[in-house]
Write a protein that holds these residues in place. Sequence first.
Motif, PDB file in Angstrom:
ATOM      1  N   TRP A 503       0.812  -1.216   0.000  1.00 13.93           N
ATOM      2  CA  TRP A 503       0.000   0.000   0.000  1.00 13.93           C
ATOM      3  C   TRP A 503       0.851   1.273   0.000  1.00 13.93           C
ATOM      4  O   TRP A 503       0.463   2.265  -0.607  1.00 13.93           O
ATOM      5  CB  TRP A 503      -0.906   0.010   1.222  1.00 13.93           C
ATOM      6  CG  TRP A 503      -2.092  -0.898   1.090  1.00 13.93           C
ATOM      7  CD1 TRP A 503      -2.461  -1.622  -0.001  1.00 13.93           C
ATOM      8  CD2 TRP A 503      -3.067  -1.167   2.097  1.00 13.93           C
ATOM      9  NE1 TRP A 503      -3.605  -2.333   0.244  1.00 13.93           N
ATOM     10  CE2 TRP A 503      -4.008  -2.071   1.537  1.00 13.93           C
ATOM     11  CE3 TRP A 503      -3.246  -0.754   3.409  1.00 13.93           C
ATOM     12  CZ2 TRP A 503      -5.093  -2.543   2.254  1.00 13.93           C
ATOM     13  CZ3 TRP A 503      -4.329  -1.229   4.132  1.00 13.93           C
ATOM     14  CH2 TRP A 503      -5.241  -2.117   3.557  1.00 13.93           C
ATOM     15  N   LEU A 504       1.988   1.251   0.671  1.00 15.86           N
ATOM     16  CA  LEU A 504       2.782   2.475   0.844  1.00 15.86           C
ATOM     17  C   LEU A 504       4.132   2.391   0.136  1.00 15.86           C
ATOM     18  O   LEU A 504       5.050   3.154   0.459  1.00 15.86           O
ATOM     19  CB  LEU A 504       2.998   2.750   2.339  1.00 15.86           C
ATOM     20  CG  LEU A 504       1.726   2.872   3.185  1.00 15.86           C
ATOM     21  CD1 LEU A 504       2.075   2.995   4.647  1.00 15.86           C
ATOM     22  CD2 LEU A 504       0.897   4.066   2.735  1.00 15.86           C
ATOM     23  N   GLU A 505       4.275   1.487  -0.806  1.00 17.14           N
ATOM     24  CA  GLU A 505       5.554   1.307  -1.494  1.00 17.14           C
ATOM     25  C   GLU A 505       5.575   1.938  -2.884  1.00 17.14           C
ATOM     26  O   GLU A 505       6.576   1.831  -3.594  1.00 17.14           O
ATOM     27  CB  GLU A 505       5.882  -0.186  -1.607  1.00 17.14           C
ATOM     28  CG  GLU A 505       6.198  -0.841  -0.276  1.00 17.14           C
ATOM     29  CD  GLU A 505       6.520  -2.319  -0.405  1.00 17.14           C
ATOM     30  OE1 GLU A 505       7.414  -2.784   0.310  1.00 17.14           O
ATOM     31  OE2 GLU A 505       5.872  -2.999  -1.221  1.00 17.14           O
ATOM     32  N   ALA A 506       4.512   2.571  -3.300  1.00 24.01           N
ATOM     33  CA  ALA A 506       4.471   3.193  -4.619  1.00 24.01           C
ATOM     34  C   ALA A 506       5.380   4.424  -4.639  1.00 24.01           C
ATOM     35  O   ALA A 506       5.668   5.030  -3.609  1.00 24.01           O
ATOM     36  CB  ALA A 506       3.044   3.587  -4.986  1.00 24.01           C
ATOM     37  N   THR A 507       5.845   4.786  -5.834  1.00 21.85           N
ATOM     38  CA  THR A 507       6.719   5.950  -5.969  1.00 21.85           C
ATOM     39  C   THR A 507       5.959   7.251  -5.778  1.00 21.85           C
ATOM     40  O   THR A 507       6.548   8.266  -5.438  1.00 21.85           O
ATOM     41  CB  THR A 507       7.383   5.955  -7.360  1.00 21.85           C
ATOM     42  OG1 THR A 507       6.356   5.895  -8.366  1.00 21.85           O
ATOM     43  CG2 THR A 507       8.314   4.756  -7.514  1.00 21.85           C
ATOM     44  N   SER A 508       4.661   7.243  -6.000  1.00 19.99           N
ATOM     45  CA  SER A 508       3.843   8.443  -5.853  1.00 19.99           C
ATOM     46  C   SER A 508       2.726   8.183  -4.856  1.00 19.99           C
ATOM     47  O   SER A 508       2.216   7.065  -4.741  1.00 19.99           O
ATOM     48  CB  SER A 508       3.242   8.854  -7.202  1.00 19.99           C
ATOM     49  OG  SER A 508       2.281   9.873  -7.033  1.00 19.99           O
ATOM     50  N   LEU A 509       2.360   9.232  -4.138  1.00 17.75           N
ATOM     51  CA  LEU A 509       1.271   9.106  -3.176  1.00 17.75           C
ATOM     52  C   LEU A 509      -0.051   8.813  -3.884  1.00 17.75           C
ATOM     53  O   LEU A 509      -0.929   8.147  -3.314  1.00 17.75           O
ATOM     54  CB  LEU A 509       1.152  10.398  -2.358  1.00 17.75           C
ATOM     55  CG  LEU A 509       0.469  10.279  -0.984  1.00 17.75           C
ATOM     56  CD1 LEU A 509       1.241   9.346  -0.084  1.00 17.75           C
ATOM     57  CD2 LEU A 509       0.349  11.661  -0.344  1.00 17.75           C
ATOM     58  N   ASN A 510      -0.168   9.259  -5.115  1.00 10.93           N
ATOM     59  CA  ASN A 510      -1.387   8.996  -5.884  1.00 10.93           C
ATOM     60  C   ASN A 510      -1.538   7.527  -6.235  1.00 10.93           C
ATOM     61  O   ASN A 510      -2.644   7.051  -6.493  1.00 10.93           O
ATOM     62  CB  ASN A 510      -1.401   9.835  -7.165  1.00 10.93           C
ATOM     63  CG  ASN A 510      -1.615  11.306  -6.882  1.00 10.93           C
ATOM     64  OD1 ASN A 510      -2.291  11.661  -5.924  1.00 10.93           O
ATOM     65  ND2 ASN A 510      -1.023  12.166  -7.702  1.00 10.93           N
ATOM     66  N   SER A 511      -0.428   6.801  -6.276  1.00 10.18           N
ATOM     67  CA  SER A 511      -0.464   5.372  -6.605  1.00 10.18           C
ATOM     68  C   SER A 511      -0.534   4.498  -5.358  1.00 10.18           C
ATOM     69  O   SER A 511      -0.623   3.276  -5.461  1.00 10.18           O
ATOM     70  CB  SER A 511       0.780   4.986  -7.420  1.00 10.18           C
ATOM     71  OG  SER A 511       0.877   5.793  -8.586  1.00 10.18           O
ATOM     72  N   SER A 512      -0.478   5.119  -4.184  1.00  4.93           N
ATOM     73  CA  SER A 512      -0.509   4.350  -2.936  1.00  4.93           C
ATOM     74  C   SER A 512      -1.943   4.202  -2.436  1.00  4.93           C
ATOM     75  O   SER A 512      -2.875   4.748  -3.008  1.00  4.93           O
ATOM     76  CB  SER A 512       0.340   5.058  -1.876  1.00  4.93           C
ATOM     77  OG  SER A 512      -0.308   6.233  -1.443  1.00  4.93           O
ATOM     78  N   ARG A 513      -2.102   3.461  -1.374  1.00  5.43           N
ATOM     79  CA  ARG A 513      -3.407   3.305  -0.727  1.00  5.43           C
ATOM     80  C   ARG A 513      -3.339   3.866   0.693  1.00  5.43           C
ATOM     81  O   ARG A 513      -3.654   3.193   1.667  1.00  5.43           O
ATOM     82  CB  ARG A 513      -3.828   1.826  -0.711  1.00  5.43           C
ATOM     83  CG  ARG A 513      -4.020   1.217  -2.083  1.00  5.43           C
ATOM     84  CD  ARG A 513      -4.908   2.072  -2.992  1.00  5.43           C
ATOM     85  NE  ARG A 513      -6.188   2.431  -2.392  1.00  5.43           N
ATOM     86  CZ  ARG A 513      -7.290   1.698  -2.524  1.00  5.43           C
ATOM     87  NH1 ARG A 513      -7.268   0.574  -3.244  1.00  5.43           N
ATOM     88  NH2 ARG A 513      -8.424   2.088  -1.962  1.00  5.43           N
ATOM     89  N   LEU A 514      -2.906   5.121   0.766  1.00  2.57           N
ATOM     90  CA  LEU A 514      -2.769   5.771   2.071  1.00  2.57           C
ATOM     91  C   LEU A 514      -4.107   5.856   2.790  1.00  2.57           C
ATOM     92  O   LEU A 514      -4.169   5.777   4.020  1.00  2.57           O
ATOM     93  CB  LEU A 514      -2.162   7.168   1.892  1.00  2.57           C
ATOM     94  CG  LEU A 514      -1.919   7.979   3.171  1.00  2.57           C
ATOM     95  CD1 LEU A 514      -0.984   7.247   4.111  1.00  2.57           C
ATOM     96  CD2 LEU A 514      -1.363   9.360   2.821  1.00  2.57           C
TER      97      LEU A 514
END
Length: 550
Positions: A503-514
């Motif tokens: 969930w938090l390993e994406a390069t962008s916050l938009n691609s994460s599941r924060l």
Amino acid sequence: MTIRGFVDWRGNPINREVHGGVRAAWFIYFLTVVANIVNVPNMLNMVTYLHGTIHMGVSRSATTVTNVLGATSGFALIGAFLSDSYITRSRTILIFGPLEFLGYGLLALQAHLPSLHPPPCNIEAEPSNCKEVHGWNSTLLFAALYISALGDGCMRACMPSLGADQFDHENPSESRQQSSFFNWYTFGISFGGFIGLILVVWLQNDKGWDIGFGLCAILILLGLLVVAVGLPFYRNQIPEGSPLTRILQVLVVAFRNRSLELPEKLEEAQESSTEPGCIEVLPETNSLKVLDKACINRGKDGVWSLCSRTKVEETKIVLRVLPLFISSIIGYISNPVLFTFTVQQGGMTNTRLGKIHVSPATLFIIPTIFQMVMLPVYDQFLVPFLRKRTGYASGITHLQRVGIGFTSIILASVIAAVVERKRKEAAVQMSLFWLTPQFFLLGVSDVTSFPGLLEFFNSEAPRGMKSIAAALFWCVLGLSSLLATFLVQIVNRATRHGHQAGWLEATSLNSSRLDLFYWVVAVVGFLAFLNYMFWAKRYVYRHNPRIVVR
């Protein structure tokens, strides 16, 4: 007019009219403000220096900063032990404080002299051409960081305890002033951080790191000089010797006597009130009766064969507080997570306020301003109002105040999850002001749980362990940050599937599941709150929190 167990800086009995009180506390307030003008911005901005100027990798830069912060908590325990056991708190501050001055002086020197740091380069554009600090220069860097951490940790453990010593909790008027001290001490942290986030960060980023670090060294020196000027006005608690040794003695003797029956009247080798070095007589309690076996006289002399009632009661206090210490660590896990990711959320919003562009790092000013506004309102208006309704000297009990803080963290997590979901679904970039509710609730948490825990540990600790109690408070914050990192790692590992990142390993916050992670944080915070309430409801205060004389 004297107070038992306290002396002036020359070792003479203190006079209540001359020593202590608000006048003495002002010197400590000043050091608190200047210390946090230095520490708060450097805690947040040091990664930029290590990465951009020293050319450490991103992960090593972050790890170095967290290691230094962890070491600061460890050094706080060392300073607390020394001040409680052998030297007074004011002397501990003046002995170890100059080390922080030296540390920042060395950092300024390294940043100023080109021969002591790597050649300038753009590490983002050409990372292969940037040389990382090594050899003697690397040794100088780490020596400066950890020397500064040693000075900061020792001062951090002693400042709140020295301030609380200036007020007698058995005096109704001074008891209320002591409660206000912790509110204003927290305000000093916020006010210092506010100035530092504006002034020091600007100097470091725009005028040079050598100027920024040099100012930090000068401010620490100024704060120490002001504290030294206040020496004739302080109430200094007489050190009792090692509290950890006394606790160990009780545990050892109680274990040796575990097979013996408790008689109706325990014979002690010496009365608690006449025990050498004793500055506080603790009343007998009925909890943890197994430790009372350390008072059974088997005809043998020596501190490892027979313990006084005072030592046993002191050990009971520590063991009773231990479950709340652990519960508070768990309850605080959500706090560093929310601060870290809320700032990252802020970086993805529209941060323009008219023609002014607000940088993500500067977003920490928002909860700091909330704290600065709410603390005086709480202390000057809300506490007197609640005091009349409840009869408690602090308006509400320390543990109730901490519970309110933990509740606000849970609400902040829920709101953060909803706002993050809305931000990702918005057709246009969301305004920064959408983060105001969660920043406000984080401010409420720091106004309630932060001073509440600090005052709780200080008021419940025996007189000979006040500094260690303050150090344990800082350990709550440090250990909760480590557990927060562990929580992020667990969630990433649990949500990682094959080539799909967590969930938090994406390069962008938009691609994460924060947004989903915030719901996990809310659940963890709620479970931690239930655990905290379980222990808080069963806790019996050492001193009656209600006002004795009204």
